[in-house]
Write an enzyme that holds these catalytic residues in place. Structure first.
Site, PDB file in Angstrom:
ATOM      1  N   GLU A 251       3.494   1.147  -5.488  1.00 38.70           N
ATOM      2  CA  GLU A 251       4.308   1.879  -4.512  1.00 38.70           C
ATOM      3  C   GLU A 251       5.065   0.816  -3.719  1.00 38.70           C
ATOM      4  O   GLU A 251       4.454  -0.117  -3.191  1.00 38.70           O
ATOM      5  CB  GLU A 251       3.445   2.713  -3.566  1.00 38.70           C
ATOM      6  CG  GLU A 251       2.862   3.934  -4.213  1.00 38.70           C
ATOM      7  CD  GLU A 251       2.273   4.922  -3.211  1.00 38.70           C
ATOM      8  OE1 GLU A 251       2.536   4.814  -1.992  1.00 38.70           O
ATOM      9  OE2 GLU A 251       1.535   5.815  -3.657  1.00 38.70           O
TER      10      GLU A 251
ATOM     11  N   GLY B  62       0.848  -1.181   0.000  1.00 38.00           N
ATOM     12  CA  GLY B  62       0.000   0.000   0.000  1.00 38.00           C
ATOM     13  C   GLY B  62       0.882   1.229   0.000  1.00 38.00           C
ATOM     14  O   GLY B  62       1.938   1.245  -0.635  1.00 38.00           O
ATOM     15  N   CYS B  63       0.504   2.245   0.727  1.00 33.26           N
ATOM     16  CA  CYS B  63       1.298   3.474   0.810  1.00 33.26           C
ATOM     17  C   CYS B  63       2.688   3.149   1.356  1.00 33.26           C
ATOM     18  O   CYS B  63       2.829   2.419   2.333  1.00 33.26           O
ATOM     19  CB  CYS B  63       0.595   4.483   1.712  1.00 33.26           C
ATOM     20  SG  CYS B  63       1.524   6.002   1.949  1.00 33.26           S
ATOM     21  N   PHE B  64       3.700   3.708   0.734  1.00 33.96           N
ATOM     22  CA  PHE B  64       5.069   3.342   1.119  1.00 33.96           C
ATOM     23  C   PHE B  64       5.584   4.030   2.373  1.00 33.96           C
ATOM     24  O   PHE B  64       6.598   3.631   2.920  1.00 33.96           O
ATOM     25  CB  PHE B  64       6.067   3.538  -0.027  1.00 33.96           C
ATOM     26  CG  PHE B  64       5.914   4.749  -0.902  1.00 33.96           C
ATOM     27  CD1 PHE B  64       5.619   6.002  -0.410  1.00 33.96           C
ATOM     28  CD2 PHE B  64       6.093   4.614  -2.266  1.00 33.96           C
ATOM     29  CE1 PHE B  64       5.506   7.102  -1.236  1.00 33.96           C
ATOM     30  CE2 PHE B  64       5.991   5.709  -3.113  1.00 33.96           C
ATOM     31  CZ  PHE B  64       5.689   6.958  -2.594  1.00 33.96           C
ATOM     32  N   TRP B  65       4.920   5.050   2.879  1.00 36.48           N
ATOM     33  CA  TRP B  65       5.430   5.816   4.022  1.00 36.48           C
ATOM     34  C   TRP B  65       5.619   4.959   5.268  1.00 36.48           C
ATOM     35  O   TRP B  65       6.622   5.067   5.963  1.00 36.48           O
ATOM     36  CB  TRP B  65       4.518   6.984   4.353  1.00 36.48           C
ATOM     37  CG  TRP B  65       4.426   8.024   3.276  1.00 36.48           C
ATOM     38  CD1 TRP B  65       5.309   8.248   2.258  1.00 36.48           C
ATOM     39  CD2 TRP B  65       3.387   8.978   3.115  1.00 36.48           C
ATOM     40  NE1 TRP B  65       4.878   9.288   1.481  1.00 36.48           N
ATOM     41  CE2 TRP B  65       3.698   9.759   1.981  1.00 36.48           C
ATOM     42  CE3 TRP B  65       2.216   9.261   3.818  1.00 36.48           C
ATOM     43  CZ2 TRP B  65       2.889  10.801   1.543  1.00 36.48           C
ATOM     44  CZ3 TRP B  65       1.416  10.298   3.373  1.00 36.48           C
ATOM     45  CH2 TRP B  65       1.754  11.058   2.255  1.00 36.48           C
TER      46      TRP B  65
END
Length: 177
Positions: free
Chosen positions: A55, A11-14
């Site tokens: 991502e 999902g979101c890489f953060w």
């Protein structure tokens, strides 16, 4: 010291990048894009969902300190690998659960681990994590690198990333730098 590479999409890489950078043996974890058909990738194009890229976080690690399997277990603990092409409110193939393997041994280990987790019914549904050969890695824009570290007060970081990282730090305390 031998440095190996591992690449994960959750999902979101953060969140994944922030967690991986806290592990002993990880020399770097960079946010970026992999797995698409286009010969370039950037945040705007990947978010449109038509490049095929996910991502991802590319991790450089010392296998004598942390194993590939340990990295995979951390990866699985930081997202829901049973959701197809989405994580929470992030929807699209760019948010898919994916392991990009860099050699046949990584492919074998990832495939066996997915089978084990499914057999043990660790998750409430079957894992949909894609296991694919690594392709060209495109680093994300500079403002994405260390995003949580530099923006802890941002709403997404407070409500999504911070709770995941708190759980991660408890679960993997023995592996932290």
């Amino acid at each position: 010291m031998t440095i190996d590479s591992a690449t994960f999409g959750a999902g979101c890489f953060w969140c994944l990048e922030a967690a991986m950078n806290q592990l002993q043996g990880v020399t770097s974890a960079l946010s970026g894009y992999m797995g698409g058909d286009a010969d370039s990738a950037n945040y705007r194009r990947v978010c449109e969902g038509d490049t095929g890229h996910a991502e991802v976080v590319q991790v450089e690690f010392d296998n004598s300190i942390i194993s590939y399997q340990q990295l995979c277990l951390v990866f699985f603990s930081l997202h829901d690998p049973t959701q197809l092409n989405r994580q929470g409110n992030d929807v699209g193939t760019q948010y898919r659960s994916v392991i990009f393997y860099h050699n046949p041994e990584q492919q074998r280990q990832a495939t066996e681990l997915v089978a084990q987790l499914n057999q043990q019914q660790i998750f409430s549904a079957k894992l949909v994590t894609e296991i694919s050969a690594a392709s060209r890695f495109f680093p994300a824009e500079s403002y994405h690198q260390g995003y949580f570290l530099h923006n802890p007060q941002q709403a997404y970081c407070q409500y999504v990333v911070a709770p995941k990282l708190a759980k991660f730090r408890q679960q993997y305390a023995a592996l932290l730098k």
